[in-house]
Design an enzyme around this catalytic site. Structure first.
Site, short mmCIF file in Angstrom:
data_model
loop_
_atom_site.label_atom_id
_atom_site.label_comp_id
_atom_site.label_asym_id
_atom_site.label_seq_id
_atom_site.Cartn_x
_atom_site.Cartn_y
_atom_site.Cartn_z
N THR A 178 -2.70 -8.86 4.93
CA THR A 178 -3.34 -8.01 3.56
C THR A 178 -2.37 -8.96 2.54
OG1 THR A 178 -3.79 -6.00 4.31
CG2 THR A 178 -3.27 -6.17 2.20
N ARG A 206 -14.16 2.30 7.67
CA ARG A 206 -12.81 2.84 7.34
C ARG A 206 -12.51 2.11 6.26
NH1 ARG A 206 -7.72 -0.33 7.08
NH2 ARG A 206 -6.16 1.08 7.45
N GLY A 208 -8.44 1.38 4.07
CA GLY A 208 -7.32 1.68 3.96
C GLY A 208 -6.83 1.66 2.65
N ASP A 209 -5.39 1.56 2.33
CA ASP A 209 -4.84 1.95 0.97
C ASP A 209 -5.09 0.72 0.05
OD1 ASP A 209 -3.04 0.19 2.83
OD2 ASP A 209 -1.85 0.20 0.85
N THR A 229 1.19 -3.23 1.54
CA THR A 229 0.49 -3.65 3.05
C THR A 229 1.10 -2.81 4.19
OG1 THR A 229 -0.04 -5.50 4.22
CG2 THR A 229 2.16 -5.55 3.04
N GLY A 230 0.17 -2.61 5.23
CA GLY A 230 0.82 -2.01 6.29
C GLY A 230 -0.15 -1.01 6.76
N THR A 231 0.30 -0.13 7.39
CA THR A 231 -0.79 1.05 7.95
C THR A 231 -1.11 2.04 6.96
OG1 THR A 231 1.39 2.26 8.65
CG2 THR A 231 0.17 1.11 10.29
N GLY A 232 -2.40 1.64 6.43
CA GLY A 232 -2.78 2.24 5.05
C GLY A 232 -3.04 3.79 5.03
#
Length: 312
Positions: A178, A206, A208-209, A229-232
């Protein structure tokens, strides 16, 4: 790369994703390619700011460079969904007015950040998704591309490996990619932009953030600009970007302290990733809880640096 210590007339920070990129993950030549790509994006944004341009133009330019680079999970390098196509998300936010624009589920737009900015500037809305977002992007005359443009062999291979395993909801081992940028211009205004292809193997539309204003993207001239960025899912639950800015605005903590605290809470919930920030005074920094984060920053005081690993 600690927080930059001095106030700056202008400042910019960028990221290309956070995840499992520990030392030794890449061959030396591949690592240099990433560093060169980050430096190119950083220069694109820095040149605009150094010339007196706006923070919004700077973050857009930096993100577009990374969207065009197949090494990052955004634009051309976007990962494949469960069904084997690309679904791209992006958001921008103007710290002066707190105007924002976001798109999710784009399938053919070469530079999703342009569509997000068009939502902000050319509609009364904030967030468009999937079929509507695709139609809007086309109607605005934003450049589109065929599926072949996005069919990067390495991304397709990741998708094929995921489908062969048939485990989990999505590929948890490939979070990095991201892209995002935050900036302060010489007028004192802030802006943030984030763009992503999401997660390999994601299903059911899906989101994400990254395109969620307040979660993965936020800017407020009263405090700071943040891109995540990461596990949204965890960043959404924490309202991470807004939470950092709110702590800075409403308490006595500085931006680095706020970012570290929010990332610690995300970690406690089970999420990982990172954030970049620029404060209203032009201080820039990063906070992440992964082995590495593609990142860089530059400012009017002469700072210009890129990094990958936690120890950089």
């Amino acid at each position: 790369m600690p927080v930059s210590p001095a106030k700056s007339e202008w400042s910019i920070a960028i990221h290309g994703g956070a995840g499992s990129m520990a030392p030794g993950r890449f061959k030396p030549e591949r690592e240099q390619e990433y560093r060169d790509a980050l430096a190119k994006a950083l220069k694109a944004g820095s040149d605009i700011l150094a010339g007196g341009g706006s923070a919004m133009d700077a973050v857009e330019a930096a993100v577009m460079v990374m969207e065009d680079d197949p090494g990052f999970n955004a634009g051309r390098g976007s990962v494949f969904s469960y069904e084997g196509h690309n679904e791209m998300d992006a958001a921008v936010m103007d710290g002066a007015t707190r105007a924002a624009g976001a798109v999710a589920g784009l399938t053919a737009t070469k530079n999703p950040v342009l569509a997000a900015r068009a939502v902000m500037e050319r509609t009364p809305h904030v967030f468009l998704s999937h079929e509507g977002a695709n139609r809007f992007s086309e109607e605005m005359g934003i450049e589109q591309a065929s599926p072949e443009w996005f069919a990067i062999p390495s991304r397709r291979r990741q998708w094929e490996e995921f489908r062969a395993k048939q485990v989990g909801w999505f590929d948890k081992d490939l979070k990095y990619g991201t892209v995002g940028a935050v900036a302060r211009d010489s007028g004192g205004h802030l802006a943030a932009a984030t763009s992503t292809g999401g997660l390999t193997g994601k299903r059911w539309g899906r989101i994400g953030d990254s395109p969620v204003v307040g979660a993965g993207t936020y800017a407020d001239d009263r405090s700071c600009a943040v891109s995540a960025t990461g596990t949204g899912e965890y960043f959404i639950r924490e309202a991470a970007a807004h939470e950092i800015c709110a702590r800075v605005r409403l308490t006595s903590v500085d931006t680095q302290q706020a970012a570290d605290a929010v990332m610690a809470e995300i970690g406690e919930m089970g999420g990982d990733g990172g954030v970049i920030f620029v404060s209203k005074d032009g201080e820039s920094g990063f906070s992440f809880n992964t082995p590495g984060m593609f990142r860089g920053r530059a400012d009017s005081n002469g700072v210009s640096e890129v990094a990958i690993y936690a120890a950089d």
